[in-house]
Scaffold this motif. Sequence first.
Motif, PDB file in Angstrom:
ATOM      1  N   SER A 171      11.526   1.896   4.550  1.00 57.42           N
ATOM      2  CA  SER A 171      12.413   3.042   4.767  1.00 57.42           C
ATOM      3  C   SER A 171      13.571   2.762   5.719  1.00 57.42           C
ATOM      4  O   SER A 171      14.446   3.620   5.886  1.00 57.42           O
ATOM      5  CB  SER A 171      11.603   4.223   5.331  1.00 57.42           C
ATOM      6  N   LYS A 222       5.863   7.271   2.356  1.00 55.64           N
ATOM      7  CA  LYS A 222       5.653   7.604   0.935  1.00 55.64           C
ATOM      8  C   LYS A 222       6.400   8.875   0.557  1.00 55.64           C
ATOM      9  O   LYS A 222       7.057   8.955  -0.492  1.00 55.64           O
ATOM     10  CB  LYS A 222       4.163   7.780   0.651  1.00 55.64           C
ATOM     11  N   LYS A 223       6.288   9.879   1.421  1.00 53.29           N
ATOM     12  CA  LYS A 223       6.961  11.154   1.160  1.00 53.29           C
ATOM     13  C   LYS A 223       8.474  10.961   1.132  1.00 53.29           C
ATOM     14  O   LYS A 223       9.171  11.503   0.261  1.00 53.29           O
ATOM     15  CB  LYS A 223       6.566  12.173   2.227  1.00 53.29           C
ATOM     16  N   LEU A 244       7.106   8.901  -3.251  1.00 54.49           N
ATOM     17  CA  LEU A 244       5.996   8.220  -3.926  1.00 54.49           C
ATOM     18  C   LEU A 244       4.726   9.067  -3.907  1.00 54.49           C
ATOM     19  O   LEU A 244       4.535   9.890  -3.043  1.00 54.49           O
ATOM     20  CB  LEU A 244       5.737   6.871  -3.239  1.00 54.49           C
ATOM     21  N   GLU A 276       2.474   5.844   7.270  1.00 58.34           N
ATOM     22  CA  GLU A 276       2.501   5.383   5.883  1.00 58.34           C
ATOM     23  C   GLU A 276       2.729   6.547   4.931  1.00 58.34           C
ATOM     24  O   GLU A 276       3.534   6.456   3.992  1.00 58.34           O
ATOM     25  CB  GLU A 276       1.197   4.657   5.534  1.00 58.34           C
ATOM     26  N   ASN A 277       2.036   7.663   5.169  1.00 62.16           N
ATOM     27  CA  ASN A 277       2.223   8.843   4.316  1.00 62.16           C
ATOM     28  C   ASN A 277       3.630   9.410   4.474  1.00 62.16           C
ATOM     29  O   ASN A 277       4.223   9.909   3.506  1.00 62.16           O
ATOM     30  CB  ASN A 277       1.189   9.916   4.660  1.00 62.16           C
ATOM     31  N   LYS A 300       0.825  -1.214   0.000  1.00 64.86           N
ATOM     32  CA  LYS A 300       0.000   0.000   0.000  1.00 64.86           C
ATOM     33  C   LYS A 300       0.859   1.264   0.000  1.00 64.86           C
ATOM     34  O   LYS A 300       0.509   2.273  -0.601  1.00 64.86           O
ATOM     35  CB  LYS A 300      -0.929  -0.018   1.219  1.00 64.86           C
ATOM     36  N   ILE A 301       1.995   1.192   0.697  1.00 62.03           N
ATOM     37  CA  ILE A 301       2.913   2.333   0.701  1.00 62.03           C
ATOM     38  C   ILE A 301       3.396   2.645  -0.713  1.00 62.03           C
ATOM     39  O   ILE A 301       3.640   3.796  -1.078  1.00 62.03           O
ATOM     40  CB  ILE A 301       4.112   2.040   1.635  1.00 62.03           C
ATOM     41  N   GLY A 302       3.503   1.594  -1.516  1.00 65.95           N
ATOM     42  CA  GLY A 302       3.980   1.767  -2.884  1.00 65.95           C
ATOM     43  C   GLY A 302       5.425   1.367  -3.076  1.00 65.95           C
ATOM     44  O   GLY A 302       5.984   1.510  -4.165  1.00 65.95           O
TER      45      GLY A 302
END
Length: 657
Positions: A151, A652-653, A657, A648-649, A51-53
């Motif tokens: 990460s 992504k950052k 992503l 999660e966001n 989901k994180i990508g």
Amino acid sequence: MAQNLIEKIAQRFAVDLEPGHEVHSGDYIMIQPAYVMTHDNTGAVIPKFRKIGAKKLFNPRQVVNTLDHNIQDKSEKNLQKYRKIEAFAREMGADFYPAGRGIGHQIMIEEGYAWPGTMAVASDSHSNMYGGMGCLGTPIVRTDAAAIWASGRTWWQVPSVAKVIFKGKLRPGVTGKDVIIALAGYFSHDEVLNHAIEFSGEGVAELSIDQRLTIANMTTEWGALAGVFPVDSRTIEWLEKRIEYVKKRGPAGVPSDADGHGEHPRLNDKRLEELKNNLPAPDPDAYYAKEIVLDLGSVVPYVAGPDTVKVTHPVTELARQNIKIDKAYLVSCVNSRLEDIKQAAEVIKGKKVASHVKFYIAAASSEVQKEAERLGYWQTLLEAGAIPLPPGCGPCIGLGAGLLEDGEVGISATNRNFKGRMGSPNAQAYLASPAVVAASAVSGKIDTPYPMQPETPKAEIKINPAPNRPRPQVNILPGFPEKIKGELLFCPKDNMNTDGIYPGKYTYIDDFTPEQQAQVVMENYDPNFRKMMKKGDILVGGFNFGTGSSREQAATALKYAGIQLLIAGSFSETYKRNAINNGFIVIDIPELVNDLKKQFGEDELTIRTNLQAVIDFIKAQAKVGDRAYGINPFGSAAQEIIIAGGLENWVKKKLGL
């Protein structure tokens, strides 16, 4: 300023600290642990990772996947799940250990992932066990595991640290299991809740590594987030023997083998020599929030239960009550190592398990079982009538053969005996040492091979005043509020469980919207809560807020309902992690909670206090009327996650992503 061992290890594994930042209890930091272990729940972490990508692991060598919980289940559904986990690990290049190799925590010890002076985490509450090797092991939730996969890091708030000092030595027949049962029963009022524990004192030298692993493992049940032993000659001796063992055994058959260039990548002479030359230790004048002293000579064999770890009795007391048992268990990550199996075998040798009792045994790992077989311990247990199970968790968590049925009584060398955990909620479960379990299996009732006069542990606790450290202003990142203002809404109940906050019947409705979550928040606790609260309120709860299951909706529902932030006397660590991981600010202010209880009492479920509060994040204080309360600085690590709207966001950052 001086640092204790927990703070020193946290400092070593912290990343992106501001220049000159010295890590202490209360600090929010970003950590990059040496290893992260997931077991059967790898299957639940994978979709979070997807989901994180992220397309690959940040560091494949950081990730350890094991299969240990449900290994007796040979259904196609479970086998397919296991195949998917193995395929993922191979695709990503992570170290993978299949079903039958052993319990994940034991593998972390045997394969050198839990190395003294380092930090290793796991998506499992018994990662505290690594502290038996002097490794800072602490649990994380699945979102954290996915973040570390993607990460390399997650956040951690350094807990308050308590020092437990062991004096004297254990009497013959008394074990590490008796020590931790004694501590959990004697100090049973949350004295070490959400603390990290450092063990010390001359009594530590008397404890074997197996005993230390047992004690560290069950600091979880005592309420602690970590339980770390000093690195001493016992630790070094154990590592020397283990290194010689793996030299003869050969590689483990995992990708990281390649890093050893013919040697074990973690357990080797060079690394051990480096450790000997730089043994991790606390500063002599380090601060500890609490100090507990226990005379090991006052500990006798104990039994905990039924159905709780915090009610304990000397086993001789229960033996007089003729408490009949139906099942006995020598299984789990806490007490299935070689020393444990040896103790049980010595007690049961030449005897037979009572005709009405089923005695289940499972080694902590395939290597433990192999060694127990070589030394004859395993065969002794089988000849007595024990029923073998594969190396794994099994009945400890209510999976596979041998579960307790309605009306049955069991005695177990496991770490938890919550009602229903090992089978029927209408059964009773007691906890004890391997020797007591074996003796009970033979007698058909709770019994002991070592009769000793009942004795209350000689123990004391001292609470130390907080150190007078300078409190510099907190640097506030763009996008994070300098202050939050709102009226206090007070729910005084202690031990507020997640089912009260967010009813379980809604937990697995996948399309339940944020708006719907908001409508049912606190429904089980107080049906009038939604009518009484206003958007923008600051909610104040009692102590140990958010205990119970790990459902994330118990945090998000309050956020979606319009609560600006949540204050409590203390939080379940899982709840706190879920809240911040979902971008919801939570703060511990025990003094405020006690003041509100004095002013408003605890009879009403929800109270509109008409008190305005100002949370000043720059000054690290909360002001209510004329009273100011200090709070732990909400550092940049936590601020970044709140600004991003959750972990999660944030990942992504970070990955662009």
